[in-house]
Design a protein around this motif. Structure first.
Motif, PDB file in Angstrom:
ATOM      1  N   THR A 152      45.791  61.443  47.622  1.00  0.00           N
ATOM      2  CA  THR A 152      44.603  60.570  46.589  1.00  0.00           C
ATOM      3  C   THR A 152      45.302  59.959  45.777  1.00  0.00           C
ATOM      4  O   THR A 152      45.555  59.997  45.131  1.00  0.00           O
ATOM      5  CB  THR A 152      43.602  61.188  45.981  1.00  0.00           C
ATOM      6  N   LEU A 153      44.601  58.612  45.631  1.00  0.00           N
ATOM      7  CA  LEU A 153      45.426  57.954  44.804  1.00  0.00           C
ATOM      8  C   LEU A 153      44.878  55.778  44.708  1.00  0.00           C
ATOM      9  O   LEU A 153      44.568  55.992  45.670  1.00  0.00           O
ATOM     10  CB  LEU A 153      46.651  57.493  44.591  1.00  0.00           C
ATOM     11  N   ASP A 154      44.765  56.051  44.125  1.00  0.00           N
ATOM     12  CA  ASP A 154      44.359  54.198  43.267  1.00  0.00           C
ATOM     13  C   ASP A 154      45.926  53.615  42.409  1.00  0.00           C
ATOM     14  O   ASP A 154      46.028  53.501  41.370  1.00  0.00           O
ATOM     15  CB  ASP A 154      43.251  54.040  43.087  1.00  0.00           C
ATOM     16  N   ILE A 155      45.949  52.723  43.167  1.00  0.00           N
ATOM     17  CA  ILE A 155      47.216  51.301  42.457  1.00  0.00           C
ATOM     18  C   ILE A 155      46.184  49.450  42.384  1.00  0.00           C
ATOM     19  O   ILE A 155      45.531  49.731  43.479  1.00  0.00           O
ATOM     20  CB  ILE A 155      48.016  51.101  43.442  1.00  0.00           C
ATOM     21  N   LYS A 156      45.453  49.484  41.021  1.00  0.00           N
ATOM     22  CA  LYS A 156      45.044  47.931  40.431  1.00  0.00           C
ATOM     23  C   LYS A 156      46.033  47.015  40.914  1.00  0.00           C
ATOM     24  O   LYS A 156      47.246  47.714  40.026  1.00  0.00           O
ATOM     25  CB  LYS A 156      43.945  48.591  39.676  1.00  0.00           C
ATOM     26  N   PRO A 157      45.302  46.126  40.218  1.00  0.00           N
ATOM     27  CA  PRO A 157      45.554  45.094  39.958  1.00  0.00           C
ATOM     28  C   PRO A 157      46.406  44.795  38.657  1.00  0.00           C
ATOM     29  O   PRO A 157      45.668  45.557  37.819  1.00  0.00           O
ATOM     30  CB  PRO A 157      44.988  43.685  39.722  1.00  0.00           C
TER      31      PRO A 157
ATOM     32  N   LEU B  82      55.348  33.534  48.063  1.00  0.00           N
ATOM     33  CA  LEU B  82      53.927  33.825  48.281  1.00  0.00           C
ATOM     34  C   LEU B  82      52.948  33.777  47.505  1.00  0.00           C
ATOM     35  O   LEU B  82      52.018  33.893  47.799  1.00  0.00           O
ATOM     36  CB  LEU B  82      53.824  34.356  49.905  1.00  0.00           C
ATOM     37  N   GLU B  83      53.435  34.273  46.291  1.00  0.00           N
ATOM     38  CA  GLU B  83      52.606  34.948  45.652  1.00  0.00           C
ATOM     39  C   GLU B  83      52.024  36.222  45.976  1.00  0.00           C
ATOM     40  O   GLU B  83      50.759  35.837  45.882  1.00  0.00           O
ATOM     41  CB  GLU B  83      52.278  33.810  44.674  1.00  0.00           C
ATOM     42  N   PRO B  84      52.752  37.573  46.399  1.00  0.00           N
ATOM     43  CA  PRO B  84      51.420  38.547  46.682  1.00  0.00           C
ATOM     44  C   PRO B  84      50.812  39.061  45.798  1.00  0.00           C
ATOM     45  O   PRO B  84      51.411  39.001  45.098  1.00  0.00           O
ATOM     46  CB  PRO B  84      52.678  39.754  47.293  1.00  0.00           C
ATOM     47  N   GLU B  85      49.952  39.795  46.269  1.00  0.00           N
ATOM     48  CA  GLU B  85      48.369  39.906  45.589  1.00  0.00           C
ATOM     49  C   GLU B  85      49.584  42.038  45.037  1.00  0.00           C
ATOM     50  O   GLU B  85      49.069  42.333  44.166  1.00  0.00           O
ATOM     51  CB  GLU B  85      48.061  39.978  46.472  1.00  0.00           C
TER      52      GLU B  85
ATOM     53  N   GLY C  84      49.531  39.093  38.417  1.00  0.00           N
ATOM     54  CA  GLY C  84      48.826  39.950  37.867  1.00  0.00           C
ATOM     55  C   GLY C  84      48.194  41.184  39.556  1.00  0.00           C
ATOM     56  O   GLY C  84      47.203  41.031  39.922  1.00  0.00           O
ATOM     57  N   CYS C  85      49.945  40.542  39.569  1.00  0.00           N
ATOM     58  CA  CYS C  85      49.675  42.039  41.015  1.00  0.00           C
ATOM     59  C   CYS C  85      49.232  43.334  40.865  1.00  0.00           C
ATOM     60  O   CYS C  85      49.729  44.003  39.699  1.00  0.00           O
ATOM     61  CB  CYS C  85      50.666  41.180  41.956  1.00  0.00           C
TER      62      CYS C  85
END
Length: 278
Positions: free
Chosen positions: A33-38, A166-169, A200-201
């Motif tokens: 379980t893991l959240d990865i944010k901008p 491509l400036e990925p997120e 900001g990725c």
């Protein structure tokens, strides 16, 4: 609102919820379980064979979760048709361990390749975009060189420029520090941190390198023994008393990290077919 408050309130770009991953009847990792944010740099660490690259494959939809769900950009990867999955992957950048550069193309054309493949950008704009990305990694003046004419560290930076063109997120780095000399290693680490802040990725590093990763990461996750052993800030993990984490961080030869690869049902069947002894 502070940057820390903005980060805590933003929706995750990548979310693992109770995920088990593996191949066939062999489960490599359970209950992830893991959240990865901008704006985050997240380092995924662990010993060889611990499942770090398996997590990366799950994040890109190359393999499907055996249980639990993986969401990227708010969408359940397991439920996406192939066309939609390809669209989501265009919002991701991947830096492969070996760079995977085209040796018959020069530096400029290697970085330009994703733009030519996925966009109809006018040539003048394409040239400027590629040169801007090469400038961001310090290699604008190397645009004309062939891959055989640049060093390994420079090649890694060219691959990084291609990954961000491509400036990925979301950017996924597979062992970005492997094989680099100390100067190139430090440059690459600071580029990852700087580009994450600039774009900001979200950046996810699959890595063994403790020192450089701890210096730039917002969050460090350590996997081993088939599960997530710890997740927290570099300071949290540096203070951990967990024996596995202490062994990994300090590079101790003795400890709970097993030397032998675990036997699987697939291996047992193979062994039986070849008349081997358990």
């Amino acid at each position: 609102m502070t940057s820390a408050e903005a980060l805590s309130s933003s929706a995750p770009i990548l979310r693992f919820a109770g995920v088990s991953l593996g191949y066939g009847d062999f489960t490599v990792l359970r209950g992830i379980t893991l959240d990865i944010k901008p704006g985050q740099v997240v380092a995924m660490m662990g010993g060889s064979g611990s499942g770090k690259t398996t997590l990366l494959r799950g994040a890109t939809g190359q393999i499907t979760a055996q249980s639990g769900t993986i969401h990227a950009f708010g969408e359940d990867l397991a439920k996406l048709p192939p066309g939609r999955l390809r669209e989501l992957r265009q919002r991701m950048g991947v830096l492969f361990q070996q760079g995977a550069l085209f040796t018959d193309l020069n530096v400029f054309e290697n970085v330009a390749f994703p733009l030519r493949e996925h966009t109809r950008m006018p040539e003048a704009q394409l040239v400027q975009t590629v040169l801007d990305k090469l400038d961001a990694v310090g290699l604008k003046a190397a645009a004309h060189l062939r891959i055989a004419e640049i060093s390994g560290g420079m090649a890694r930076r060219v691959a990084l420029a291609r990954a961000i063109v491509l400036e990925p997120e979301l950017i996924l780095y597979d062992e970005p520090f492997a094989g680099l000399d100390p100067i190139s290693l430090g440059i690459t680490a600071q580029l990852i941190r700087g580009l994450t802040d600039r774009l900001g990725c979200a950046s996810v590093l699959i890595t063994h390198d403790v020192q450089e990763s701890f210096a730039i990461a917002d969050q460090v996750c350590i996997v081993g023994q088939g599960r997530m052993l710890a997740s927290g800030t570099p300071q949290d993990l540096a203070a951990s008393e967990n024996e596995y984490i202490r062994q990994f961080i300090n590079g101790r030869p003795d400890g709970p990290i097993a030397f032998h690869y675990p036997a699987t049902p697939a291996f047992e069947r193979w062994l039986k077919q070849h008349g081997g002894q358990p």
